[in-house]
Design a protein around this motif. Sequence first.
Motif, PDB file in Angstrom:
ATOM      1  N   GLU A 118      26.912   7.484  36.261  1.00  0.00           N
ATOM      2  CA  GLU A 118      26.885   7.338  35.210  1.00  0.00           C
ATOM      3  C   GLU A 118      24.513   8.323  34.845  1.00  0.00           C
ATOM      4  O   GLU A 118      24.164   7.623  35.711  1.00  0.00           O
ATOM      5  CB  GLU A 118      26.510   6.369  33.974  1.00  0.00           C
ATOM      6  N   SER A 119      24.631   9.291  34.443  1.00  0.00           N
ATOM      7  CA  SER A 119      23.438   9.926  34.284  1.00  0.00           C
ATOM      8  C   SER A 119      23.430   9.258  33.019  1.00  0.00           C
ATOM      9  O   SER A 119      23.268   8.732  31.546  1.00  0.00           O
ATOM     10  CB  SER A 119      22.566  11.170  34.625  1.00  0.00           C
ATOM     11  N   LEU A 120      21.147   9.809  31.749  1.00  0.00           N
ATOM     12  CA  LEU A 120      21.286   9.929  31.037  1.00  0.00           C
ATOM     13  C   LEU A 120      22.556  11.184  30.035  1.00  0.00           C
ATOM     14  O   LEU A 120      22.577  10.430  29.212  1.00  0.00           O
ATOM     15  CB  LEU A 120      19.670  10.342  30.373  1.00  0.00           C
ATOM     16  N   GLY A 121      23.708  12.040  30.394  1.00  0.00           N
ATOM     17  CA  GLY A 121      24.193  12.517  29.492  1.00  0.00           C
ATOM     18  C   GLY A 121      25.227  12.609  30.442  1.00  0.00           C
ATOM     19  O   GLY A 121      26.244  13.585  29.692  1.00  0.00           O
ATOM     20  N   TYR A 122      25.339  11.675  31.546  1.00  0.00           N
ATOM     21  CA  TYR A 122      26.858  12.254  31.223  1.00  0.00           C
ATOM     22  C   TYR A 122      27.182  11.424  32.728  1.00  0.00           C
ATOM     23  O   TYR A 122      26.824  10.768  33.032  1.00  0.00           O
ATOM     24  CB  TYR A 122      26.435  13.675  33.100  1.00  0.00           C
ATOM     25  N   ARG A 123      28.926  11.500  32.690  1.00  0.00           N
ATOM     26  CA  ARG A 123      29.465  10.644  33.516  1.00  0.00           C
ATOM     27  C   ARG A 123      30.431  11.011  34.344  1.00  0.00           C
ATOM     28  O   ARG A 123      31.339  12.268  33.704  1.00  0.00           O
ATOM     29  CB  ARG A 123      30.219   9.479  32.834  1.00  0.00           C
ATOM     30  N   THR A 124      30.884  10.611  35.704  1.00  0.00           N
ATOM     31  CA  THR A 124      31.374  11.194  37.269  1.00  0.00           C
ATOM     32  C   THR A 124      32.264   9.530  37.471  1.00  0.00           C
ATOM     33  O   THR A 124      31.595   9.354  37.507  1.00  0.00           O
ATOM     34  CB  THR A 124      31.100  12.072  37.388  1.00  0.00           C
TER      35      THR A 124
ATOM     36  N   GLN B 215      35.251  14.417  34.346  1.00  0.00           N
ATOM     37  CA  GLN B 215      33.695  13.830  34.316  1.00  0.00           C
ATOM     38  C   GLN B 215      33.314  14.381  32.717  1.00  0.00           C
ATOM     39  O   GLN B 215      34.772  15.497  32.277  1.00  0.00           O
ATOM     40  CB  GLN B 215      33.156  15.148  35.251  1.00  0.00           C
ATOM     41  N   THR B 216      33.028  13.899  32.661  1.00  0.00           N
ATOM     42  CA  THR B 216      32.458  13.998  30.739  1.00  0.00           C
ATOM     43  C   THR B 216      31.063  14.490  30.196  1.00  0.00           C
ATOM     44  O   THR B 216      30.154  14.001  31.446  1.00  0.00           O
ATOM     45  CB  THR B 216      33.036  13.301  29.953  1.00  0.00           C
ATOM     46  N   ASN B 217      30.867  14.277  29.675  1.00  0.00           N
ATOM     47  CA  ASN B 217      29.130  14.929  28.708  1.00  0.00           C
ATOM     48  C   ASN B 217      28.471  14.063  28.221  1.00  0.00           C
ATOM     49  O   ASN B 217      27.629  14.205  26.723  1.00  0.00           O
ATOM     50  CB  ASN B 217      29.398  15.886  28.275  1.00  0.00           C
ATOM     51  N   SER B 218      28.517  12.228  28.566  1.00  0.00           N
ATOM     52  CA  SER B 218      27.757  11.894  27.366  1.00  0.00           C
ATOM     53  C   SER B 218      27.137  10.796  28.308  1.00  0.00           C
ATOM     54  O   SER B 218      28.057  10.331  28.477  1.00  0.00           O
ATOM     55  CB  SER B 218      28.065  10.993  26.171  1.00  0.00           C
ATOM     56  N   GLN B 219      25.943  10.076  27.801  1.00  0.00           N
ATOM     57  CA  GLN B 219      25.838   8.407  28.133  1.00  0.00           C
ATOM     58  C   GLN B 219      26.449   7.461  27.102  1.00  0.00           C
ATOM     59  O   GLN B 219      25.281   7.891  25.599  1.00  0.00           O
ATOM     60  CB  GLN B 219      25.113   8.052  28.848  1.00  0.00           C
ATOM     61  N   PRO B 220      27.319   6.816  26.562  1.00  0.00           N
ATOM     62  CA  PRO B 220      28.456   6.671  25.284  1.00  0.00           C
ATOM     63  C   PRO B 220      27.147   4.990  24.760  1.00  0.00           C
ATOM     64  O   PRO B 220      26.252   4.916  25.615  1.00  0.00           O
ATOM     65  CB  PRO B 220      29.305   6.135  25.484  1.00  0.00           C
ATOM     66  N   PRO B 221      27.564   5.207  23.119  1.00  0.00           N
ATOM     67  CA  PRO B 221      26.865   3.880  22.994  1.00  0.00           C
ATOM     68  C   PRO B 221      27.937   2.624  23.950  1.00  0.00           C
ATOM     69  O   PRO B 221      28.867   2.536  24.292  1.00  0.00           O
ATOM     70  CB  PRO B 221      27.672   3.587  21.948  1.00  0.00           C
ATOM     71  N   ASP B 222      26.868   0.988  24.047  1.00  0.00           N
ATOM     72  CA  ASP B 222      27.238   0.564  24.208  1.00  0.00           C
ATOM     73  C   ASP B 222      28.697  -0.173  24.547  1.00  0.00           C
ATOM     74  O   ASP B 222      28.700  -0.339  23.611  1.00  0.00           O
ATOM     75  CB  ASP B 222      26.326  -0.736  25.229  1.00  0.00           C
TER      76      ASP B 222
ATOM     77  N   ARG C 114      25.823  26.102  33.680  1.00  0.00           N
ATOM     78  CA  ARG C 114      27.021  26.444  34.414  1.00  0.00           C
ATOM     79  C   ARG C 114      27.233  24.555  33.892  1.00  0.00           C
ATOM     80  O   ARG C 114      28.711  24.370  33.618  1.00  0.00           O
ATOM     81  CB  ARG C 114      27.408  26.469  35.646  1.00  0.00           C
ATOM     82  N   LEU C 115      26.203  24.222  33.409  1.00  0.00           N
ATOM     83  CA  LEU C 115      26.288  22.759  33.525  1.00  0.00           C
ATOM     84  C   LEU C 115      26.560  22.336  31.814  1.00  0.00           C
ATOM     85  O   LEU C 115      26.059  23.558  30.780  1.00  0.00           O
ATOM     86  CB  LEU C 115      24.393  22.287  33.020  1.00  0.00           C
ATOM     87  N   SER C 116      27.563  21.549  31.508  1.00  0.00           N
ATOM     88  CA  SER C 116      27.875  21.450  30.537  1.00  0.00           C
ATOM     89  C   SER C 116      26.485  20.741  30.065  1.00  0.00           C
ATOM     90  O   SER C 116      25.431  19.718  30.564  1.00  0.00           O
ATOM     91  CB  SER C 116      29.317  20.460  30.928  1.00  0.00           C
ATOM     92  N   HIS C 117      26.442  20.537  28.447  1.00  0.00           N
ATOM     93  CA  HIS C 117      25.416  19.515  27.624  1.00  0.00           C
ATOM     94  C   HIS C 117      25.830  18.974  27.410  1.00  0.00           C
ATOM     95  O   HIS C 117      26.888  18.042  27.978  1.00  0.00           O
ATOM     96  CB  HIS C 117      25.246  20.261  26.113  1.00  0.00           C
ATOM     97  N   GLY C 118      25.127  17.309  28.079  1.00  0.00           N
ATOM     98  CA  GLY C 118      24.667  15.763  27.973  1.00  0.00           C
ATOM     99  C   GLY C 118      23.944  15.331  27.079  1.00  0.00           C
ATOM    100  O   GLY C 118      23.261  15.931  27.104  1.00  0.00           O
ATOM    101  N   TYR C 119      24.941  14.154  26.413  1.00  0.00           N
ATOM    102  CA  TYR C 119      24.692  13.443  25.472  1.00  0.00           C
ATOM    103  C   TYR C 119      23.749  12.437  25.801  1.00  0.00           C
ATOM    104  O   TYR C 119      25.077  11.178  26.307  1.00  0.00           O
ATOM    105  CB  TYR C 119      25.139  13.718  23.799  1.00  0.00           C
TER     106      TYR C 119
END
Length: 403
Positions: free
Chosen positions: A353-359, A374-381, A236-241
């Motif tokens: 924020e985790s390595l590949g996710y944000r809430t 909620q979304t699925n990246s830790q984006p560029p700074d 169920r977990l989205s992929h996270g980048y």
Amino acid sequence: MCATLLATAGLVLATAGLAAEPEPTQVARVQAALDTWVEARAPAEKVTGIAAYISFGATGPAIEAFAGTIGRAPGAKPVDQDTLYQMGSTSKSFTAAVILNLEAANKLSLDDTVGKWLPEYPAWGHVTVRRLLNMTSGIPNYSETEWISEVWASEPTRTLTLKELADAAYPSPTNQLPVTKGYHYSNTNYVLAGMIAEKAAGTPFRDLVQKYVIAPHGLTSTFYEPSHYPSSVLQRLSHGYFENGACAEYQPSCTTTWNAPLIGRDVREDSVSWMQSAGGGVSSPRDVDRWIRAIFAGKTVPAEQQAEWTKLVSMKTGEPIADVSADDPGGFALGLVKKVLGPLGAQWFYEGESLGYRTLYVWFADENLMITVQTNSQPPDGTDKLSEAVGALYQIVGKRAAN
């Protein structure tokens, strides 16, 4: 630190009780706002999807909306009600809830010291549990060290213990991380709090989260594991980048980040043991809403502990403050944040924020309104615009915007 296929996954209107339902045009505008956000932010933030939950009261009605897909693979399925995301530091509230419930049960006190419970860390022995939870301990942050970056890069499935995480920040002749004064955000604080909770209760932290957070509040799409999630959750977990090329806090004379090997990686199946009590929860926007509403409704701890939970320290000075203000706009409580959010005024919110996710949630108390995304990246700074998604949704559903 901590070519994209876009598809609209649809929207669900959830209602309960006798409250009036949102207007159909409002529902459609929410969907359009999410579609627009994903399309606009995918190139910069490397996201593929977003989920949102907007509640107008504890029992309803609510708008549940989704846009995009759960990952980058061709044919990736749309984000939907079943999709989960890592919560990151929004689940620091789990740790605060565990500690406060243990205090209510006379198992420990916020005024207890690290030295009482964890004498193996004498350099931190004077720090109280309260100062761990409100980030005024001065203890360095293990998740900004070269050691943790090496683990992420070369041993992503390794199971780390809470002690290993704390030890990575502990001072020694070969480990002299800077000690701070006042307020300083450090995940080590919540790792130590998790260790203290386990020792005081004689129970694994995972079981304490189940007892005090998940089970009593009916969080059927919320999960906490100390290392690896079972296949039933991963499915169920989205992929996270991970896409953040910024240097770590303790990286001297940085030209290339220690985390460079992670860039572009899907962290969905990596161990979450590097977070644990500092932010290892997994959930959906609907369950995040349910949990945070329970906190602010005073349904999670007795009144005495509730009062302690929301006491603020200034994020500028680390000193106690009665409330935030234009001159002192940010306050940290116990795993909760209150901040002046521009024209929206002072609101409780948190972006984890985790390595590949944000809430991210924002609780508009005077409107009985909560918006969670909620979304699925830790984006560029410097590219994180998840708050703009909340802002766009508020323009549709908020009373201030309507006026």
